[in-house]
Design a protein around this motif. Structure first.
Motif, mmCIF file in Angstrom:
data_model
loop_
_atom_site.group_PDB
_atom_site.id
_atom_site.type_symbol
_atom_site.label_atom_id
_atom_site.label_comp_id
_atom_site.label_asym_id
_atom_site.label_seq_id
_atom_site.Cartn_x
_atom_site.Cartn_y
_atom_site.Cartn_z
ATOM 1 N N ARG A 34 54.076 29.419 36.892
ATOM 2 C CA ARG A 34 53.729 28.493 38.159
ATOM 3 C C ARG A 34 52.311 28.327 38.516
ATOM 4 O O ARG A 34 52.280 29.171 39.379
ATOM 5 N N GLU A 35 51.293 27.378 38.022
ATOM 6 C CA GLU A 35 50.045 27.887 38.411
ATOM 7 C C GLU A 35 49.903 27.359 39.403
ATOM 8 O O GLU A 35 50.415 26.425 40.258
ATOM 9 N N GLY A 36 48.808 28.018 40.270
ATOM 10 C CA GLY A 36 48.346 27.454 41.784
ATOM 11 C C GLY A 36 47.003 28.392 42.328
ATOM 12 O O GLY A 36 46.395 28.655 41.430
ATOM 13 N N LYS A 37 46.566 28.029 43.374
ATOM 14 C CA LYS A 37 45.572 28.114 43.732
ATOM 15 C C LYS A 37 45.202 28.619 44.908
ATOM 16 O O LYS A 37 44.056 29.090 45.301
ATOM 17 N N ASP A 38 46.530 28.775 46.101
ATOM 18 C CA ASP A 38 46.238 29.219 48.148
ATOM 19 C C ASP A 38 46.459 30.794 47.350
ATOM 20 O O ASP A 38 46.036 31.733 48.392
ATOM 21 N N ILE A 39 47.535 30.677 46.495
ATOM 22 C CA ILE A 39 47.955 32.312 46.746
ATOM 23 C C ILE A 39 48.875 33.299 45.452
ATOM 24 O O ILE A 39 49.402 32.051 44.737
ATOM 25 N N ALA B 41 50.577 46.702 44.442
ATOM 26 C CA ALA B 41 49.014 46.458 45.553
ATOM 27 C C ALA B 41 47.986 47.231 45.529
ATOM 28 O O ALA B 41 46.818 46.941 46.123
ATOM 29 N N SER B 42 48.488 48.783 45.600
ATOM 30 C CA SER B 42 47.035 49.340 44.542
ATOM 31 C C SER B 42 46.307 49.105 44.434
ATOM 32 O O SER B 42 45.061 49.359 43.988
ATOM 33 N N THR B 43 46.476 49.468 42.770
ATOM 34 C CA THR B 43 45.784 48.627 41.964
ATOM 35 C C THR B 43 45.272 46.953 42.365
ATOM 36 O O THR B 43 43.468 47.070 42.150
ATOM 37 N N ILE B 44 45.535 46.159 42.626
ATOM 38 C CA ILE B 44 45.363 45.222 43.451
ATOM 39 C C ILE B 44 44.140 44.973 44.367
ATOM 40 O O ILE B 44 42.486 44.728 44.112
ATOM 41 N N GLN B 45 44.296 46.037 44.957
ATOM 42 C CA GLN B 45 43.175 46.399 46.301
ATOM 43 C C GLN B 45 41.706 47.460 45.678
ATOM 44 O O GLN B 45 40.832 47.269 45.767
ATOM 45 N N GLU B 46 42.330 48.296 44.528
ATOM 46 C CA GLU B 46 40.725 49.002 43.921
ATOM 47 C C GLU B 46 40.255 48.010 43.224
ATOM 48 O O GLU B 46 38.963 47.988 42.996
ATOM 49 N N PRO C 248 45.678 41.096 53.681
ATOM 50 C CA PRO C 248 46.488 42.184 53.401
ATOM 51 C C PRO C 248 46.855 41.583 52.753
ATOM 52 O O PRO C 248 47.907 40.871 52.417
ATOM 53 N N ILE C 249 47.139 42.533 51.720
ATOM 54 C CA ILE C 249 48.671 42.583 50.214
ATOM 55 C C ILE C 249 50.069 42.592 50.963
ATOM 56 O O ILE C 249 50.069 43.465 52.017
ATOM 57 N N ILE D 271 55.040 34.660 52.643
ATOM 58 C CA ILE D 271 53.365 33.231 52.176
ATOM 59 C C ILE D 271 52.339 32.517 53.117
ATOM 60 O O ILE D 271 51.406 32.625 53.757
ATOM 61 N N LYS D 272 53.914 32.460 54.451
ATOM 62 C CA LYS D 272 52.583 32.114 55.712
ATOM 63 C C LYS D 272 52.363 32.596 56.598
ATOM 64 O O LYS D 272 51.117 32.379 56.646
ATOM 65 N N LYS D 273 52.513 34.084 56.104
ATOM 66 C CA LYS D 273 52.025 34.929 57.545
ATOM 67 C C LYS D 273 50.499 35.054 56.535
ATOM 68 O O LYS D 273 49.572 35.705 56.823
ATOM 69 N N THR D 274 49.984 35.481 55.127
ATOM 70 C CA THR D 274 49.584 35.348 54.330
ATOM 71 C C THR D 274 48.692 34.208 54.674
ATOM 72 O O THR D 274 47.155 34.983 54.567
#
Length: 369
Positions: free
Chosen positions: A244-249, A319-324, A333-334, A363-366
């Motif tokens: 599913r494509e999206g733009k916010d998260i 999460a570690s890879t995406i943070q890098e 934060p992830i 999702i709401k918190k992020t």
């Protein structure tokens, strides 16, 4: 204390109880229309659930490869989940046969068989029982090619095993052990989410020149149904799919968790107007880093969810890879929405599982960060 045989007998009873209508209490009350992959030039289609698609894939493997064999506890009569039903009658007891109740023996036998040129398809009755075979898989199968400098290998080896929660599996029939194998060089780890995906990924795994651990979401064996191509097709390993494509998260998951995450994405859109990009990782190792990186660079936010415990789970690696790779693109934060760091509970399973409500709150918190 239960004997190993008693434990397997109880496992069979659990599998049989799962087939009954009472087992549907763990599935969503209203089936989610999970968008599956479209196979180009698919030809004839047939309605299949997930276990039938897996059976169909193994039927094709046995038919197209005379060196292929299937073995494991109870596979001769179809297995506790019926994934191998009718295959022994069709191809004979020399190619589809039962083994003793010994996972270490199943793994060792499969390694030797594959090393001699056969295509070995081994079933471990439940993923929870794969641990006695851990040494054979990670110290022998995974290193066979490397230690010989590719002079010999056991690449044509696939371990199939049902994993995850069913609603009443308890400590020994509900675990998700993918991260244990994901950190082992030389293994590939694959988890399908729909019947079409299961068939194509399993055929690709069986024909893959490296050992593969193929975890099957047993909750979806009968609850996931769709029109599956009856012909021979493969889905490449190591490639994620944007469901599913999206733009916010960006939301990432695999296996049975994809249905939960789709519910969470739909809730976020309906209640908050949030556009979620949902990614099915499909292959845990090697995972599709580029797909997730490109998505997070677009959305700036990431939630990863799986049933396995949070500490050391595969969400931590993502999460570690995406943070890098995406640090300057992140807007929050992830989030990792996972099982708790406890043994898998029985009566508290609903509290343990990372359901759609927990993911919706993440999702709401992020978004609000």
């Amino acid at each position: 204390m239960l004997s190993r045989n008693s434990s397997n007998f109880i496992g069979s009873l659990i599998a049989r109880s799962f087939h009954s209508s009472s087992a549907t209490r763990s599935a969503p009350s209203a089936p989610i229309n999970y968008p599956s992959l479209k196979i180009e030039n698919a030809g004839e289609l047939q309605k299949m659930n997930l276990f039938q698609a897996i059976n169909n894939a193994m039927d094709i493997a046995l038919k197209t490869d005379p060196k292929s064999v299937i073995f494991g506890e109870d596979v001769g009569f179809g297995g506790v989940f019926r994934c191998t039903v009718d295959l022994r009658d069709k191809y004979g007891a020399n190619r589809v046969f039962n083994t003793p109740l010994c996972e270490q023996g199943i793994a060792g036998f499969g390694i030797g068989l594959a090393a001699q040129g056969a295509t070995a398809i081994a079933e471990i009755q439940f993923a929870d029982y794969i641990f006695p075979a851990f040494d054979q898989i990670v110290n022998e199968a995974a290193k066979y090619r490397y230690r010989s400098g590719n002079q010999f290998n056991c690449g044509s080896l696939t371990f199939r095993s049902p994993y995850g929660a069913v609603g009443h599996g308890g400590h020994y029939h509900s675990q998700s052990p993918e991260s244990y194998f994901g950190q082992t060089p030389g293994l590939k780890v694959v988890i399908p989410s729909t019947p079409i995906e299961a068939k194509g990924l399993l055929l690709a795994s069986i024909r893959e020149p490296n050992p593969v651990i193929f975890f099957e979401p047993k909750l979806m064996y009968r609850s996931a149904v769709e029109e599956v191509p009856v012909g021979d097709y493969e889905i490449p390993l190591g490639k994620a799919r944007i469901v599913r494509e999206g733009k916010d998260i960006t939301i990432v998951g695999w296996g049975a968790q994809m249905r939960v995450l789709l519910q969470a994405c739909q809730m976020a859109e309906e209640k908050l107007g949030i556009s979620c990009e949902l990614i099915d990782l499909r292959t845990i190792q090697p995972w599709d880093v580029d797909c997730v990186v490109n998505s997070v660079k677009k959305t700036g936010r990431l939630v990863v969810s799986h049933e396995a415990p949070k500490t050391g789970g595969w969400a931590a690696e993502i999460a570690s890879t995406i943070q890098e790779r995406c640090f300057l693109h992140l807007e929050a934060p992830i989030q990792r929405i996972c099982g708790y760091d406890t043994p898998f509970p029985l009566i508290f399973e609903k509290f343990y599982l990372p359901d759609h409500l927990k993911n919706f709150e993440a999702i709401k918190k992020t978004i609000a960060y």
